[in-house]
Design a protein around this motif. Sequence first.
Motif, PDB file in Angstrom:
ATOM      1  N   PRO A 269       0.830  -1.212   0.000  1.00 34.59           N
ATOM      2  CA  PRO A 269       0.000   0.000   0.000  1.00 34.59           C
ATOM      3  C   PRO A 269       0.868   1.268   0.000  1.00 34.59           C
ATOM      4  N   ASP A 270       0.241   2.370  -0.425  1.00 33.46           N
ATOM      5  CA  ASP A 270       0.954   3.663  -0.521  1.00 33.46           C
ATOM      6  C   ASP A 270       0.919   4.413   0.783  1.00 33.46           C
ATOM      7  N   THR A 271       1.581   3.996   1.809  1.00 32.09           N
ATOM      8  CA  THR A 271       1.364   4.718   3.052  1.00 32.09           C
ATOM      9  C   THR A 271       2.586   5.435   3.631  1.00 32.09           C
ATOM     10  N   THR A 272       3.728   4.816   3.606  1.00 33.16           N
ATOM     11  CA  THR A 272       4.818   5.415   4.348  1.00 33.16           C
ATOM     12  C   THR A 272       6.102   5.509   3.531  1.00 33.16           C
ATOM     13  N   LYS A 273       6.951   6.437   3.928  1.00 33.37           N
ATOM     14  CA  LYS A 273       8.225   6.614   3.214  1.00 33.37           C
ATOM     15  C   LYS A 273       9.231   5.551   3.646  1.00 33.37           C
ATOM     16  N   LYS A 274       8.893   4.802   4.720  1.00 34.83           N
ATOM     17  CA  LYS A 274       9.851   3.840   5.268  1.00 34.83           C
ATOM     18  C   LYS A 274      10.244   2.751   4.282  1.00 34.83           C
ATOM     19  N   TYR A 275       9.359   2.484   3.310  1.00 31.22           N
ATOM     20  CA  TYR A 275       9.736   1.474   2.308  1.00 31.22           C
ATOM     21  C   TYR A 275       9.535   1.989   0.895  1.00 31.22           C
ATOM     22  N   GLU A 276       9.865   3.266   0.741  1.00 26.43           N
ATOM     23  CA  GLU A 276       9.676   3.920  -0.553  1.00 26.43           C
ATOM     24  C   GLU A 276      10.521   3.286  -1.673  1.00 26.43           C
TER      25      GLU A 276
END
Length: 397
Positions: A65-72
């Motif tokens: 999902p498109d939620t966090t920069k932590k796994y961009e």
Amino acid sequence: MINQRVERCAREIIENPYSFYEEIRSIDFMYKGSFFKYPGWYVTGYEEASAVLKDHRFQTRMPLPDTTKKYETLKNIQNDMMLFKNPPDHTRLRMLVSHQFTPASIEKYRPFIEKIAIDLFNSIKSKKKIDVISDFAFPFASLVIAKIIGIPDKDKHLFREWALSLIQSIDLTRSRRSIVEGNKTTLEMLSFFKDMIKKRKQSPQDDLISELLKQQKDGELSEEELLATIVLLVIAGHETTVNLIGNSLYCFLTNRDEYKKLKENPSLIKPAIEECLRYESPTQMIAREASEDIELNNVRIKKGDQVYVLIGAANRDPKQFQNADVFDITRNPNPHLAFGSGIHFCLGSALARLEAQIAIQTLCQNTACIHAGTAEVKWRELVGFRAMKEMYVSFEV
Ligand code: HEM
């Protein structure tokens, strides 16, 4: 109720997914439920699975999902992989590499692959006990894909950790931690491949990286897509092949009569590997999303619904395969779905088939007998893949 039980019995399902598949198939071939916290349609019927995979209205989609920069970084690289693209981008990316993986192109690697198999076998045959996964299947499949892509042999040991991490991050059993780990792995892989690309730009070789660089020059491939294609081929190109070799040997160790048949008649190797692909499919699940409202076999699937095609279940559907739970190396025809179907049909199927045929034939024809080293096999904690952690065996040569 079945959903809650699945969460409780996840380990049991990983050990033996087939009774779970049978249970949901007995309710419906298209079962609407939520397993491992992922709601959607779970498809266990062969006809239904085949229909979904061939229907362009069921599209591939990004697993995260498109939620966090932590796994961009992980998300960005997946976004540029053909596996998660729909036409027209999918068609363009696939066409750039497809000619390298046709059966005729792959056949030229046969002598090289046979040599790797026999050299590896000679290096392990006198050991008391070996782990088929780490001592044979993994170095074998890594050396093959490293050669095709153009990665020096000395770096092939990196593939295992990379593949373990990236596969875990796309499986339904993933945790937030495994996704963040996957992101870290992607950063490492990108740094490694950017360096390799620089070297190949300076001095091109006869390998896939150099070939892709030519296409990049012609403006057909962006830098990001080039990197994503290499990462996809390294991971897809060895992870499932390691699992096919491990699973095939497991099928033979647990079906001794079929092993004897193969030993006495080596020409059965092709149908034998097809049966291993059907019986213990390395990929067990393919995900799709409905791009519009769709009616299929009297069920209404709404736009945006997730569809999980359980190919490991479809390959044992008794409506399609006679004695579906019997391992029979002379099965004919054997139209299994282990490599998927439709536009995303596995690009590397010819290579995977050739590698597995050579690997199993080398073990089978150069030993008097193969013994299981332990009574139980340890499976990795995955539901989308059937993959062993390890499997110990010993040889009588
Ligand atoms: C036993 C070994 C293998 C199995 C069981 C396997 C299975 C699959 C399956 C089921 C798909 C379809 C995924 C989908 O529809 O979403 C797929 C796609 C793919 N496989 Fe394999 N694979 C194997 C080996 C390989 C090898 C050796 C390579 C490359 C060298 C490879 C490269 C790919 C690629 C690039 C795709 C994406 C194709 C596309 O999106 O058009 N695979 N594979």
